[in-house]
Write an enzyme that holds these catalytic residues in place. Sequence first.
Site, PDB file in Angstrom:
ATOM      1  N   ASN B 391       0.731  -1.256   0.056  1.00  0.00           N
ATOM      2  CA  ASN B 391       0.043   0.014   0.122  1.00  0.00           C
ATOM      3  C   ASN B 391       0.945   1.341   0.059  1.00  0.00           C
ATOM      4  OD1 ASN B 391      -1.774   2.001   0.493  1.00  0.00           O
ATOM      5  ND2 ASN B 391      -2.942   1.092   2.047  1.00  0.00           N
ATOM      6  N   ASP B 392       1.494   1.589   1.193  1.00  0.00           N
ATOM      7  CA  ASP B 392       2.062   2.969   1.180  1.00  0.00           C
ATOM      8  C   ASP B 392       3.321   2.756   0.249  1.00  0.00           C
ATOM      9  OD1 ASP B 392       0.491   3.485   3.289  1.00  0.00           O
ATOM     10  OD2 ASP B 392       1.605   2.489   4.918  1.00  0.00           O
ATOM     11  N   VAL B 393       3.938   2.032   0.105  1.00  0.00           N
ATOM     12  CA  VAL B 393       5.092   1.969  -0.993  1.00  0.00           C
ATOM     13  C   VAL B 393       4.651   2.085  -2.200  1.00  0.00           C
ATOM     14  CG1 VAL B 393       6.765   0.479   0.488  1.00  0.00           C
ATOM     15  CG2 VAL B 393       5.294  -0.621  -1.289  1.00  0.00           C
ATOM     16  N   THR B 394       3.493   2.184  -2.604  1.00  0.00           N
ATOM     17  CA  THR B 394       2.962   2.398  -3.996  1.00  0.00           C
ATOM     18  C   THR B 394       2.287   3.977  -4.025  1.00  0.00           C
ATOM     19  OG1 THR B 394       0.750   1.416  -3.563  1.00  0.00           O
ATOM     20  CG2 THR B 394       2.744   0.073  -4.632  1.00  0.00           C
ATOM     21  N   ASN B 395       2.427   4.709  -2.918  1.00  0.00           N
ATOM     22  CA  ASN B 395       1.378   5.938  -2.814  1.00  0.00           C
ATOM     23  C   ASN B 395       1.681   7.211  -3.341  1.00  0.00           C
ATOM     24  OD1 ASN B 395      -0.240   7.940  -1.992  1.00  0.00           O
ATOM     25  ND2 ASN B 395      -0.551   7.086   0.257  1.00  0.00           N
TER      26      ASN B 395
END
Lengths: 101, 466
Positions: B391-395
């Site tokens: 999630n966060d690493v693709t934001n």
Amino acid sequence: MTGNLVQELLVFMLAVFVGFQLISKVPSVLHTPLMSATNAIHGVIVIGALVVCATAHGPVELTVGAAAVFLGTLNVVGGYVVTDRMLEMFRHNREQPGNRP
Amino acid sequence: MTAFAANLTQGVYIVTILLVIVGIMRLRTPATARSGNLLAAFGMLLALGVTLLYVPLVNWLVMTAMLVLGAGIGTWAARTVKMTAMPQMVALFNGMGGGAAALVALGEALRILLQGAAPPLAVSIPGAFTVLIGAISFAGSMVAFAKLQELIGGRPITFSGQKILHAVLFALLLVAAALAVSGGPLGRETPLIILAVGAAVLGTLVVLPVGGADMPVIISLLNSLTGLAAAATGFVLGNDVLIVAGSLVGASGTILTQLMSRAMNRPISNVLFGAFSSVKQGTDQTVGGEVRATSTEEVATLLAYASRVVIVPGYGLAVARAQQQVRDLMVALEGRGVDVRFGIHPVAGRMPGHMNVLLAEADVPYDRLYEMDAINPEFSRTDVVLVVGANDVTNPAARNNPGSPIYGMPVLEVDRAKVVVVLKRSMAPGFAGIDNPLFLMDQTRMLFGDARTSLTELVTALRDVD
């Protein structure tokens, strides 16, 4: 051993430098095994633990020394074995996939 | 010790140091890494052997028992641990090392003091340092282990005045250390014991507030501290192999900690004191767009007719135990001539490089695994990106929204691909509690459900696509 202090500091300094050089070249693919391997390497403390345990006199010293040997051995043996397990999996990876049903 | 014994010991120690350094050098490529680790282990065995050869053997029974017991339990734990549990295993072993270092320094101090002698400063200063750092590392690692093993809650535990408490405690510990070195009305033993206990309390207090997502950084930091503690015992005992091996680890841990902090775009002080709470106010800006749910069949068709697919795995993949399923999907797609790559963020998983280990366990060849800098330029030429449990690493907000708490964090630029399919349980935000605008973009499709089930269904559905 005080006479060797300067020499020991020199060794320490050089080792820190070598450590920086060695680690900056490890790819992030291998960072978990690397951390695990370095974790095993500081298990070298078991050598110190053996020296302390061997020269212990009273029951307190002996208990402290024995506990140190136990913890240090756990660190060094467990660390190397678990790293080996991880790296073994990377070794298998040269085979081509596609032969599964 | 005779001159011959001393020379032999020194000689073997030099060989050990050489083997350890060459061992780490060989960790640079997966092909040579295993032999590198074995070399380092062999070096350690040599040092252990020559040490045992010349130590007095009065306490040999206790020593043998402890060696056998430690080796037995260590091997058992290392062989049975699951790969997903690797971070807590490393934390546990690290704690053992830290505890051992503190005990070695304590034991040596007691030995000298019971002889009625005052230890020279060159011994007592590194000794006090070892007790301090070793006990912090021991207690901190145990808390980290308990958190990762979910024995205690992974949520950050914070209260007001926390930083002040830590600072006061640390100052008191420095006083205790000074007293242990200088001696005084309390003697040297009492301050040393207070130092050990107080440092353990400080280690516990410092790690307790750290959230689960930041744990990799903490483990790396503690690893580096244990290394330094081991090096300091080398000064106490006048032992070069301890100094070199310990400082190698101290230096490497520092580098790793820095690399990780940078990958998460969070200075180390922020990890230790902040949690994400301090920046959360800025997150409630609304993002336009709507969620487009999709079906397994639609995704299977998309994938089957793609020429290049990039899979982005996150820790959710490991939680769903879907590594094998993602490998099956890769095999199925490659059978159709699709170019499949894995794009891996440096902090995917619960420690750096963890995802690589988990995928290697599932027999995904490591030449399919691409680091962030290698895969980012490829996304614009990619037909479908499959985000599984990340999630966060693709934001994309990390790139284009200066108000976002993760702004500036290097991320995988998946939104540059033609189609992005996100496999996700629900619309719940990620670990950091931050909304992800990627989910609302025009080219994004959401495939809701358990990652393991979804991937299994995808592989089946792929067979039906002509």
